[in-house]
Design an enzyme around this catalytic site. Sequence first.
Site, PDB file in Angstrom:
ATOM      1  N   HIS A   1      -1.155 -33.703   2.039  1.00 16.49           N
ATOM      2  CA  HIS A   1      -2.095 -33.864   0.706  1.00 16.49           C
ATOM      3  C   HIS A   1      -1.630 -33.519  -0.889  1.00 16.49           C
ATOM      4  O   HIS A   1      -2.080 -33.705  -1.347  1.00 16.49           O
ATOM      5  CB  HIS A   1      -3.522 -32.774   1.187  1.00 16.49           C
ATOM      6  CG  HIS A   1      -4.120 -33.441   1.806  1.00 16.49           C
ATOM      7  ND1 HIS A   1      -5.157 -34.201   1.850  1.00 16.49           N
ATOM      8  CD2 HIS A   1      -4.163 -33.136   3.382  1.00 16.49           C
ATOM      9  CE1 HIS A   1      -5.937 -35.016   2.960  1.00 16.49           C
ATOM     10  NE2 HIS A   1      -5.391 -33.724   3.657  1.00 16.49           N
TER      11      HIS A   1
ATOM     12  N   LYS B   1     -13.420 -30.856 -11.564  1.00 11.49           N
ATOM     13  CA  LYS B   1     -12.582 -31.060 -10.608  1.00 11.49           C
ATOM     14  C   LYS B   1     -11.964 -29.838 -10.451  1.00 11.49           C
ATOM     15  O   LYS B   1     -12.374 -28.548 -11.865  1.00 11.49           O
ATOM     16  CB  LYS B   1     -11.511 -32.372 -10.388  1.00 11.49           C
ATOM     17  CG  LYS B   1     -10.514 -32.028 -11.738  1.00 11.49           C
ATOM     18  CD  LYS B   1      -9.502 -33.274 -11.643  1.00 11.49           C
ATOM     19  CE  LYS B   1     -10.314 -34.602 -12.223  1.00 11.49           C
ATOM     20  NZ  LYS B   1      -9.759 -35.823 -11.494  1.00 11.49           N
ATOM     21  N   ARG B   2     -11.668 -28.901  -9.711  1.00  9.46           N
ATOM     22  CA  ARG B   2     -10.198 -27.879 -10.133  1.00  9.46           C
ATOM     23  C   ARG B   2      -9.715 -27.369 -11.369  1.00  9.46           C
ATOM     24  O   ARG B   2      -9.056 -28.676 -11.711  1.00  9.46           O
ATOM     25  CB  ARG B   2      -9.428 -27.747  -8.563  1.00  9.46           C
ATOM     26  CG  ARG B   2     -10.095 -26.579  -7.602  1.00  9.46           C
ATOM     27  CD  ARG B   2     -11.097 -26.164  -8.060  1.00  9.46           C
ATOM     28  NE  ARG B   2     -10.391 -24.127  -7.328  1.00  9.46           N
ATOM     29  CZ  ARG B   2     -10.592 -23.525  -6.473  1.00  9.46           C
ATOM     30  NH1 ARG B   2     -11.031 -24.056  -5.662  1.00  9.46           N
ATOM     31  NH2 ARG B   2      -9.412 -23.036  -7.185  1.00  9.46           N
TER      32      ARG B   2
ATOM     33  N   LYS C   1      -3.836 -31.007 -13.408  1.00  8.04           N
ATOM     34  CA  LYS C   1      -4.685 -32.266 -13.669  1.00  8.04           C
ATOM     35  C   LYS C   1      -5.232 -32.315 -15.381  1.00  8.04           C
ATOM     36  O   LYS C   1      -6.155 -32.973 -15.784  1.00  8.04           O
ATOM     37  CB  LYS C   1      -6.087 -31.527 -12.497  1.00  8.04           C
ATOM     38  CG  LYS C   1      -6.554 -31.731 -11.208  1.00  8.04           C
ATOM     39  CD  LYS C   1      -7.390 -31.114 -10.684  1.00  8.04           C
ATOM     40  CE  LYS C   1      -7.103 -31.062  -9.008  1.00  8.04           C
ATOM     41  NZ  LYS C   1      -7.460 -32.234  -8.763  1.00  8.04           N
TER      42      LYS C   1
ATOM     43  N   THR D   1     -10.378 -37.992  -5.803  1.00 10.44           N
ATOM     44  CA  THR D   1     -11.278 -38.985  -4.086  1.00 10.44           C
ATOM     45  C   THR D   1     -12.633 -38.489  -5.600  1.00 10.44           C
ATOM     46  O   THR D   1     -13.166 -38.806  -5.590  1.00 10.44           O
ATOM     47  CB  THR D   1     -11.827 -38.362  -3.388  1.00 10.44           C
ATOM     48  OG1 THR D   1     -11.855 -36.938  -3.049  1.00 10.44           O
ATOM     49  CG2 THR D   1     -11.030 -38.766  -2.285  1.00 10.44           C
TER      50      THR D   1
ATOM     51  N   LYS E   1     -15.951 -41.984  -6.631  1.00 11.74           N
ATOM     52  CA  LYS E   1     -17.333 -41.026  -6.792  1.00 11.74           C
ATOM     53  C   LYS E   1     -18.115 -41.472  -8.068  1.00 11.74           C
ATOM     54  O   LYS E   1     -19.255 -42.127  -7.878  1.00 11.74           O
ATOM     55  CB  LYS E   1     -17.642 -40.181  -6.708  1.00 11.74           C
ATOM     56  CG  LYS E   1     -17.381 -39.466  -5.448  1.00 11.74           C
ATOM     57  CD  LYS E   1     -17.256 -37.544  -4.885  1.00 11.74           C
ATOM     58  CE  LYS E   1     -16.410 -37.161  -3.269  1.00 11.74           C
ATOM     59  NZ  LYS E   1     -15.606 -36.050  -3.597  1.00 11.74           N
TER      60      LYS E   1
HETATM   61  C1  6GP Z   1      -5.665 -32.654  -2.734  1.00 13.54           C
HETATM   62  C2  6GP Z   1      -5.107 -33.077  -3.590  1.00 13.54           C
HETATM   63  O1  6GP Z   1      -4.504 -32.838  -4.385  1.00 13.54           O
HETATM   64  C3  6GP Z   1      -5.804 -34.780  -3.631  1.00 13.54           C
HETATM   65  O2  6GP Z   1      -5.318 -35.380  -4.815  1.00 13.54           O
HETATM   66  C4  6GP Z   1      -6.478 -35.359  -2.954  1.00 13.54           C
HETATM   67  O3  6GP Z   1      -7.540 -36.339  -2.960  1.00 13.54           O
HETATM   68  C5  6GP Z   1      -7.654 -34.602  -1.769  1.00 13.54           C
HETATM   69  O4  6GP Z   1      -6.673 -33.455  -1.309  1.00 13.54           O
HETATM   70  C6  6GP Z   1      -7.735 -35.199  -0.365  1.00 13.54           C
HETATM   71  O5  6GP Z   1      -6.446 -36.298   0.314  1.00 13.54           O
HETATM   72  N1  6GP Z   1      -4.826 -31.393  -2.018  1.00 13.54           N
HETATM   73  C7  6GP Z   1      -5.728 -30.025  -2.009  1.00 13.54           C
HETATM   74  O6  6GP Z   1      -6.538 -29.224  -2.467  1.00 13.54           O
HETATM   75  C8  6GP Z   1      -5.024 -29.402  -1.174  1.00 13.54           C
HETATM   76  O7  6GP Z   1      -4.454 -28.245  -1.239  1.00 13.54           O
HETATM   77  C9  6GP Z   1      -2.851 -28.653  -0.425  1.00 13.54           C
HETATM   78  O8  6GP Z   1      -3.386 -29.824  -1.131  1.00 13.54           O
END
Ligand code: 6GP
Length: 835
Positions: free
Chosen positions: A374, A567-568, A573, A678, A682
Site C-alpha cells: 500500500h 484525510k490524514r 499529501k 480512495t 468517494k
Molecule cells: C494507504 C495509501 O497511502 C493510500 O494511497 C491507499 O489508498 C490506501 O493505503 C489503501 O490502499 N496506505 C496506508 O495507509 C499505509 O499505511 C502502509 O500503508
Amino acid sequence: LNLPTRKSSRQVPMFGRSVEFPADSLPQKELVRHIETTLARSLYNCDENAAYSGTALAFRDRLIIEWNKTQQRQTFNDQKRVYYLSLEFLMGRALDNAMLNVGLKDAARDGLKDLGFRIEDVIGQEHDAALGNGGLGRLAACLLDSMATLNYPAWGYGLRYRYGIFKQEIVNGYQMEVPDYWLDNNPWEFPRHEITVDIQFYGCVRKYQAENGKIMHSWEDAEIVQAVAYDVPIPGYGTKTTNNLRLWSSKASSGEFDFQKFNAGDYESAVADEQRAETISAVLYPNDNLERGKELRLKQQYFWCAASLYDIVRRFKKSKRAWSEFPDQVAIQLNDTHPTLAIVELQRILIDTEGLEWDEAWNIVTKSFGYTNHTVLPEALEKWSVPLLQNLLPRHLQIIYDVNLYFLQIVEKRFPNDREMLSRVSIIEESHPKMVRMAHLAIIGSHKVNGVAELHSDLIKTTIFKDFVEIYGPDRFTNVTNGITPRRWLHQANPRLSALIAEKLGGYEFLTDLTLLDKLEAFVDDKKFRTEWAEIKSANKLRLARYIKETTGFSVNPDALFDVQVKRIHEYKRQQLNIFGVIHRYLTIKAMSAEERKKVVPRVSIFGGKAAPGYWMAKTVIHLINKVSFVVNNDADVGDLLKVIFIEDYNVSKAEMICPASDLSEHISTAGTEASGTSNMKFVLSGGLIIGTCDGANIEITREIGEQNIFLFGTLAEDVEELRHRHVYGQTFQIDSQLAKVFEAIKGNMFGDAGDFSALTASVEQHGDFYLVSDDFNSYVTTHEMVDEAFKNREEWLAKSITSVARMGFFSTDRVINEYADSIWNVEPLEVGKD
Ligand code: 6GP
C-alpha cells in the site's frame, strides 16, 4: 418451531432451532421489546441513546440469524475460503449499514418516529468503530462489505483494540489527543469466551531427535498470553450472506491473575502480569504510512497472526484433507506487511508441529499467501531488528534465516557473481543492528504481490521491488486498483442522490452493479433531473454548513464553492500546499478593488484530518490552518468571499456527511507518493469535482471520467527525482514568486507568531523542498483560477458532475473483490439459495 429437516446433498441442512422474522414485520415491536426488556427501560424514560440501543438490538437479532446460517452453509459446503488479515479495520458505524442491508430502514424510521425520535439522531448516537488510521483500514472495511455482498466465503481477522484511533480536539489551534474508549455498549461484537488460543512469546528453541531419527525443533519456556475471539457480523447488501470479522483480544493466560503471587503478598506484580498481557491489544498505533519498530507493535503482530493461523489451521484440519490441499481450501491475503509473520508461523506449524518436510511445507505456504503493498514511502516499509526478533520469537528468526538462505541460493544460481544483487534482495539488511525486511519476506512467501492503482503497481515493479521482478518474472506482480463500497459511500452517505439515480435507472440495481451508472449519461440534458441533482448538492452543503456553525461557530455561505481536503495530515499529501494556496487567495482578495471583488467566486476551504501524535510537521500544518482560519474568518473586509474551516476529529461518519457536500475536493500529493487514495472516489461518486495531481488512482479516475471533468496540475511522477536533485538541502533556492509572498505574510506574523511556522517555510526554502511545494505552486494556483471560472458556469459544472458520476462504475470494491478472487485467490462465491 421450525424443526431441522434433512435436505438433498447440494442444500444446506438446518441445525437446531430456526428463527424466522416475517418479512413484513416492522422492527418497531422488536425495538420496543428490547427497550423494555433487554435494556429494562420504560418507554417514558427512553432517550436517544436507549432508542439507539433498542434499534441496534432489533436489527442485530436479524443479522445473527443470517450470520449463523451463513456460517453453517459455508462449513457444510467446505469450499475455499478467503482470510483477510488486516491490523486495521476502519468500520465506522454499523446500525445504518445494517438497516440498509436488511432492507428495513424505512420501517425503522416510521417506528422511531412513532416513539418521538428522528432516525438521523438515533443513528448519530453510535460511536464509530475506529480501529484504523486511514486509507488502508477503510479499504479493508469496504472489501469486507463487498465480499459479503458477493457471497464469497470470507473472514476478516484483526485485533480488538480497547482504544481505537484517538479523538482529536483542537485547543487554541493545536491538536490534542483524547483516548477513544469505544467498547462500552457495543452491541455489534460477540465475545467467544470458548474460543481461545495460547500464544507464546520469548523462550528458547530446543533441537531434538524425533523417533524417526529426524532433527526437529521445539519452542520452549515461552511466556504465554491468551487470545480470545470477538466476532462481528458483516452483512452483505441484497443477500443473506453475513460473513464474520474475528478480532482477537489479549488476556493473561490463566484468565485470572496469579494467586500464588497474590497470596504471597505480591499483589502489585500479580496485577502487573495481568495488565502486561492485556496491553497487547490495548491500543491501535496511531501512525499512518509510518513504522516505528516498537516491541509492543511486533507483539501485536505476532499475537494476531498466530491466533488467526491457529484458527485457520484448526478449521482446515476438521475437513481431514491432506496438507497438500491446504492451498485449495485457504487463501490468505496480507493487508500490507503487518501480517507477514503469518507466513513464518504457517511454515513453523507445518514443519515443527505437523512434521512436514521443509520444501513441501514451503510450497503450501507460498501457494496460500498473497501480499498487497500500500505504499512506496521508505519510512513506511517495515523492518524489525534481528535482536528484537531473536528475543521475542527465537524459532521464527531461525525460520526466517532458513527461508533467506534457500532464497539466496536460488538467486545466486540465476545471477552468479552478483553480490550486490544478493545483498539488495536479502531478507536481512546487513546494518547495525541487522534488520529483517518484512516486504522481502512477504514477496518471497507469497504467490502474488499487488499494488493498489496502476501507477503504484508500476512503481513498485520499477523501484522498490525491481530486483524481485527480475528474479521471479513480471507475473508474480499484478495490479488491483482500489475501490469503495457504493452501499456506504452513495446509498448510505447520500441517500437522496441514490434515490434520484434509482428513479432514473428504474431501481437500485446499480448498488450491486455500479457500471449501470453509465445509463445516467442519457439524462445529462434533462432539465428537471439537473435541477434535482443541484438541489440535492445544495441540501447536503446546507447540512454541512449547519454542522460547521454548530461546531466551530463560523457561518459559511452555503452557495459558496465548498473546497474540501479531508484525510490524514501528511507532508506527502501536501495540506501545506493547500493552506499556502488559501493564504495566496486571501492576499489576492485583500489587494482587490471593490469592483474586482464582485467577480470573485466565494469559497469555503474545508480541512479535516488527524496528525500522528509524534509527527511534528503535520501538527504544525494543523496549527497553521487553524490560525489562518481565525484571521480570515474574522476579517469582515473579506466577508463571505473566503472562509477557512478546520473540522475537528475527522472520521468515517464525518466523511459520510462531508463527501456529499463538496463541490471540489483536493487530492494533491506529490506525484508518485499516494499509492491510490480512495476518498477521491468517494467525492466523485457524490457529484463533486476533483483538483488533483497525476498520482495514484487520480490517473485512472481521469481516464474513466474524462480529462475535461477533472482539474489536474503539477509535476509528473517521472520528473520528481530530477527536480529533487536540483534542490540542494541547506542551500536557499529561488522559490516561486507567489509562494514567496505567502511566506512573507507568514513571516510578518500575519497568522500569529511566525516562529510557530518556521519549520514549514524552512522545509521549502532551506531543506530541499522534498515534496515539491514550490515547483507545483504556480500550476496549483492557476488551476484553482480555472476552477473558479468553471464554477461560474453552473450548468457546465452540473454537466461535469453528472457525467463523472455516470462514469464511476469501475471504482466499486465489488469489481476489486472479483479481481482478487480471479487473479489471486481462485475462490468462487457460494450461491445463497433459500434456507
Ligand atoms: C494507504 C495509501 O497511502 C493510500 O494511497 C491507499 O489508498 C490506501 O493505503 C489503501 O490502499 N496506505 C496506508 O495507509 C499505509 O499505511 C502502509 O500503508
